[in-house]
Design a protein around this motif. Structure first.
Motif, PDB file in Angstrom:
ATOM      1  N   TYR A  53       0.879  -1.181   0.000  1.00 32.69           N
ATOM      2  CA  TYR A  53       0.000   0.000   0.000  1.00 32.69           C
ATOM      3  C   TYR A  53       0.918   1.234   0.000  1.00 32.69           C
ATOM      4  O   TYR A  53       1.979   1.213   0.635  1.00 32.69           O
ATOM      5  N   PRO A  54       0.560   2.293  -0.725  1.00 30.68           N
ATOM      6  CA  PRO A  54       1.491   3.411  -0.926  1.00 30.68           C
ATOM      7  C   PRO A  54       2.226   3.955   0.298  1.00 30.68           C
ATOM      8  O   PRO A  54       3.367   4.396   0.190  1.00 30.68           O
ATOM      9  N   THR A  55       1.592   3.926   1.485  1.00 34.33           N
ATOM     10  CA  THR A  55       2.269   4.494   2.665  1.00 34.33           C
ATOM     11  C   THR A  55       3.303   3.543   3.272  1.00 34.33           C
ATOM     12  O   THR A  55       4.075   3.954   4.138  1.00 34.33           O
ATOM     13  N   LYS A  56       3.288   2.296   2.835  1.00 30.51           N
ATOM     14  CA  LYS A  56       4.082   1.278   3.525  1.00 30.51           C
ATOM     15  C   LYS A  56       5.591   1.452   3.282  1.00 30.51           C
ATOM     16  O   LYS A  56       6.013   2.310   2.517  1.00 30.51           O
ATOM     17  N   ILE A  57       6.393   0.602   3.932  1.00 28.53           N
ATOM     18  CA  ILE A  57       7.857   0.705   3.815  1.00 28.53           C
ATOM     19  C   ILE A  57       8.256   0.692   2.342  1.00 28.53           C
ATOM     20  O   ILE A  57       9.042   1.528   1.880  1.00 28.53           O
ATOM     21  N   LEU A  58       7.721  -0.259   1.591  1.00 28.08           N
ATOM     22  CA  LEU A  58       7.867  -0.249   0.135  1.00 28.08           C
ATOM     23  C   LEU A  58       6.470   0.011  -0.422  1.00 28.08           C
ATOM     24  O   LEU A  58       5.615  -0.870  -0.377  1.00 28.08           O
ATOM     25  N   GLY A  59       6.253   1.215  -0.913  1.00 34.16           N
ATOM     26  CA  GLY A  59       4.905   1.587  -1.362  1.00 34.16           C
ATOM     27  C   GLY A  59       4.790   1.525  -2.873  1.00 34.16           C
ATOM     28  O   GLY A  59       5.624   2.073  -3.603  1.00 34.16           O
ATOM     29  N   ALA A  60       3.737   0.859  -3.349  1.00 37.23           N
ATOM     30  CA  ALA A  60       3.440   0.871  -4.781  1.00 37.23           C
ATOM     31  C   ALA A  60       2.677   2.160  -5.097  1.00 37.23           C
ATOM     32  O   ALA A  60       2.402   2.954  -4.203  1.00 37.23           O
ATOM     33  N   TYR A  61       2.364   2.353  -6.354  1.00 37.81           N
ATOM     34  CA  TYR A  61       1.498   3.479  -6.725  1.00 37.81           C
ATOM     35  C   TYR A  61       0.114   2.888  -7.006  1.00 37.81           C
ATOM     36  O   TYR A  61      -0.443   3.000  -8.088  1.00 37.81           O
ATOM     37  N   GLY A  62      -0.384   2.212  -5.997  1.00 41.98           N
ATOM     38  CA  GLY A  62      -1.634   1.457  -6.069  1.00 41.98           C
ATOM     39  C   GLY A  62      -1.525   0.376  -5.009  1.00 41.98           C
ATOM     40  O   GLY A  62      -0.743   0.518  -4.066  1.00 41.98           O
ATOM     41  N   ASP A  63      -2.272  -0.727  -5.168  1.00 39.86           N
ATOM     42  CA  ASP A  63      -2.211  -1.813  -4.180  1.00 39.86           C
ATOM     43  C   ASP A  63      -1.208  -2.889  -4.575  1.00 39.86           C
ATOM     44  O   ASP A  63      -0.898  -3.060  -5.755  1.00 39.86           O
ATOM     45  N   GLY A  64      -0.757  -3.619  -3.585  1.00 41.77           N
ATOM     46  CA  GLY A  64       0.143  -4.744  -3.840  1.00 41.77           C
ATOM     47  C   GLY A  64       0.440  -5.464  -2.544  1.00 41.77           C
ATOM     48  O   GLY A  64       0.277  -4.892  -1.455  1.00 41.77           O
ATOM     49  N   GLY A  65       0.850  -6.710  -2.631  1.00 43.13           N
ATOM     50  CA  GLY A  65       1.192  -7.475  -1.429  1.00 43.13           C
ATOM     51  C   GLY A  65       2.098  -8.647  -1.762  1.00 43.13           C
ATOM     52  O   GLY A  65       2.415  -8.881  -2.947  1.00 43.13           O
ATOM     53  N   PHE A  66       2.487  -9.361  -0.735  1.00 47.10           N
ATOM     54  CA  PHE A  66       3.436 -10.470  -0.933  1.00 47.10           C
ATOM     55  C   PHE A  66       3.218 -11.470   0.182  1.00 47.10           C
ATOM     56  O   PHE A  66       3.007 -11.084   1.334  1.00 47.10           O
ATOM     57  N   VAL A  67       3.265 -12.771  -0.163  1.00 47.17           N
ATOM     58  CA  VAL A  67       3.161 -13.774   0.901  1.00 47.17           C
ATOM     59  C   VAL A  67       4.344 -14.733   0.791  1.00 47.17           C
ATOM     60  O   VAL A  67       4.607 -15.300  -0.258  1.00 47.17           O
ATOM     61  N   SER A  68       5.074 -14.826   1.897  1.00 49.80           N
ATOM     62  CA  SER A  68       6.282 -15.660   1.917  1.00 49.80           C
ATOM     63  C   SER A  68       6.009 -16.947   2.678  1.00 49.80           C
ATOM     64  O   SER A  68       5.074 -17.023   3.478  1.00 49.80           O
ATOM     65  N   THR A  69       6.825 -17.957   2.427  1.00 45.36           N
ATOM     66  CA  THR A  69       6.705 -19.209   3.170  1.00 45.36           C
ATOM     67  C   THR A  69       8.030 -19.978   3.101  1.00 45.36           C
ATOM     68  O   THR A  69       8.838 -19.749   2.203  1.00 45.36           O
ATOM     69  N   ASN A  70       8.187 -20.896   4.053  1.00 44.33           N
ATOM     70  CA  ASN A  70       9.365 -21.769   4.023  1.00 44.33           C
ATOM     71  C   ASN A  70       9.035 -23.106   3.366  1.00 44.33           C
ATOM     72  O   ASN A  70       9.903 -23.967   3.264  1.00 44.33           O
ATOM     73  N   SER A  71       7.781 -23.291   2.966  1.00 42.06           N
ATOM     74  CA  SER A  71       7.366 -24.588   2.413  1.00 42.06           C
ATOM     75  C   SER A  71       7.111 -24.495   0.910  1.00 42.06           C
ATOM     76  O   SER A  71       6.294 -23.693   0.453  1.00 42.06           O
ATOM     77  N   MET A  72       7.787 -25.360   0.150  1.00 47.58           N
ATOM     78  CA  MET A  72       7.613 -25.398  -1.312  1.00 47.58           C
ATOM     79  C   MET A  72       6.170 -25.768  -1.668  1.00 47.58           C
ATOM     80  O   MET A  72       5.570 -25.202  -2.579  1.00 47.58           O
ATOM     81  N   LYS A  73       5.601 -26.703  -0.864  1.00 48.15           N
ATOM     82  CA  LYS A  73       4.233 -27.173  -1.138  1.00 48.15           C
ATOM     83  C   LYS A  73       3.230 -26.013  -0.978  1.00 48.15           C
ATOM     84  O   LYS A  73       2.377 -25.793  -1.844  1.00 48.15           O
ATOM     85  N   LEU A  74       3.401 -25.286   0.110  1.00 43.55           N
ATOM     86  CA  LEU A  74       2.491 -24.150   0.357  1.00 43.55           C
ATOM     87  C   LEU A  74       2.711 -23.051  -0.686  1.00 43.55           C
ATOM     88  O   LEU A  74       1.755 -22.434  -1.163  1.00 43.55           O
ATOM     89  N   TYR A  75       3.965 -22.844  -1.055  1.00 43.46           N
ATOM     90  CA  TYR A  75       4.290 -21.851  -2.083  1.00 43.46           C
ATOM     91  C   TYR A  75       3.521 -22.150  -3.374  1.00 43.46           C
ATOM     92  O   TYR A  75       2.868 -21.278  -3.953  1.00 43.46           O
TER      93      TYR A  75
END
Ligand code: PLP
Length: 376
Positions: free
Chosen positions: A181-203
């Motif tokens: 979200y634009p105000t965040k540490i890394l802000g897009a010029y619109g919406d965006g997000g990221f989901v991380s995981t340690n599991s290949m299956k979940l990825y």
């Protein structure tokens, strides 16, 4: 006017490069799932020392996709906090689960010592929220999760780049959810997000959920690449032009965090002799100061006076989630009294802090605050 946040100065600085990137990307003929997305996912993972990750439409989607990916649904309970942004809880509700709210500590984060009391046979996961750019006590939370075989979904929307014992947020649990979200540490010029995981299956599963449940690299059946759902999914793509901007800004994240930390340090120095409760950084944590949140019982009066000096102030957040109409019905007796959460939400406010805030502006805010606080 001293604004609580603005992207305009940054845009002025990056304008030429941003417009060039958008033009280059649009000329490539690829609107979604192109080179920019690949580059972004690879760099983001590396920068945050994560194992796998999927870029998605927003931070809310990141939480929702993580919950769906972990098979959380109807009747399940997720342990989290009420002092958070609405989306932490809306994602839980969207997948059919309910939130169990644990009170916060004086640091505004989940009180890990109180978590066990809220665990029931329906509890499936703990969702610590690294609020304001701080980090929850991940050592205690990981221990509890292991003991009760619970999943951990970290809400890192406000804490990209923050560390606990030298380890980045988003790498402790089963999934880590970020927002651009634009105000965040890394802000897009619109919406965006990221989901991380340690599991290949979940990825792999979360990658399918991002795009209607389709296995995009199903080499066995070329038709299935596009028109066959392996499971229930949603649409959470981001356009390549957005990634082209994020790719421009991503290498700057560390210097942006450095600037935030420098400004926070200056606020602390300038306000240390006032009656405000200032944020404190724990010795084993690195805070990225998404927000500089202070507490004072006479908050509303102080904000009113700051407004007269043309200083914009935000409250993050004025209403605890368990008191909101939309979520009141998921609150059981055990979770309806959260004394520290309720006390804090009545007195917290966030001082202007973003990388482009001028030092002179910060000094002005501090000076005026010092003056106000002597008189009230
Ligand atoms: C703590 C927290 N969680 C989740 C989100 C959701 O992120 P987004 O606005 O990108 O959907 C936000 C953003 O406001 C947030 O602050």
């Amino acid at each position: 006017m001293i604004k609580s946040w603005s992207y305009v100065e940054e845009y002025k600085e990056l304008r030429k490069k941003i417009l060039e990137s958008i033009d280059r990307t649009l000329k490539s003929g690829q609107i979604f799932f192109g080179k920019e997305l690949k580059k972004f996912e690879k760099t983001f993972i590396k920068q945050n020392n994560l194992r796998y990750g999927v870029a998605v439409g927003s931070g809310t989607d990141a939480l929702y996709i993580a919950l769906l990916g972990l098979g959380i649904g109807q009747g399940d309970e997720i342990i989290t906090v009420s002092n958070t942004a609405i989306p932490t809880v809306s994602a839980i509700k969207s997948c059919g689960a309910s939130a169990k709210f644990v009170d916060i500590g004086e640091d505004y984060l989940i009180n890990a010592n109180k978590i066990e009391k809220y665990i029931s046979k329906n509890t499936k996961a703990i969702m610590p929220v690294h609020l304001y750019g701080q980090v929850c006590d991940m050592e205690k939370i990981c221990k509890i999760a292991k003991k009760y075989k619970l999943k951990i979904i970290e809400d890192c929307a406000q804490a990209q780049g923050a560390k606990f014992k030298n380890k980045y947020v988003g790498s402790f649990g089963d999934a880590g959810c970020f927002s651009f979200y634009p105000t965040k540490i890394l802000g897009a010029y619109g919406d965006g997000g990221f989901v991380s995981t340690n599991s290949m299956k979940l990825y792999k599963k979360m990658k399918r959920i991002r795009f209607y449940g389709i296995e995009q690299n199903d080499k066995k059946n070329k038709f299935k690449n596009k028109y066959y759902a392996n499971e229930h999914g949603i649409n959470s793509r981001i356009a390549e032009i957005q990634f082209s901007i994020l790719n421009l800004k991503l290498p700057k994240v560390n210097s942006l965090i450095k600037r935030r930390r420098k400004l926070a340090k200056l606020y602390t120095q300038e306000l240390k002799n006032t009656s405000l409760k200032l944020p404190a950084e724990k010795t084993n944590c690195k805070n990225v100061f998404y927000l500089y949140v202070v507490y004072h019982p006479k908050r509303d009066l102080i904000i009113e006076k700051l407004k007269k000096h043309n200083i914009q102030i935000n409250i993050n957040y004025p209403f605890p989630i368990h008191k909101m109409k939309a979520y009141r019905n998921m609150v059981s007796k055990k979770c309806d009294y959260l004394p520290i959460t309720e006390k804090m939400t009545k007195g917290i406010f966030s001082l202007p802090l973003y990388p482009k805030l001028k030092t002179s502006e910060l000094l002005k805010v501090s000076k005026i605050l010092n003056r106000i606080l002597i008189r009230i």
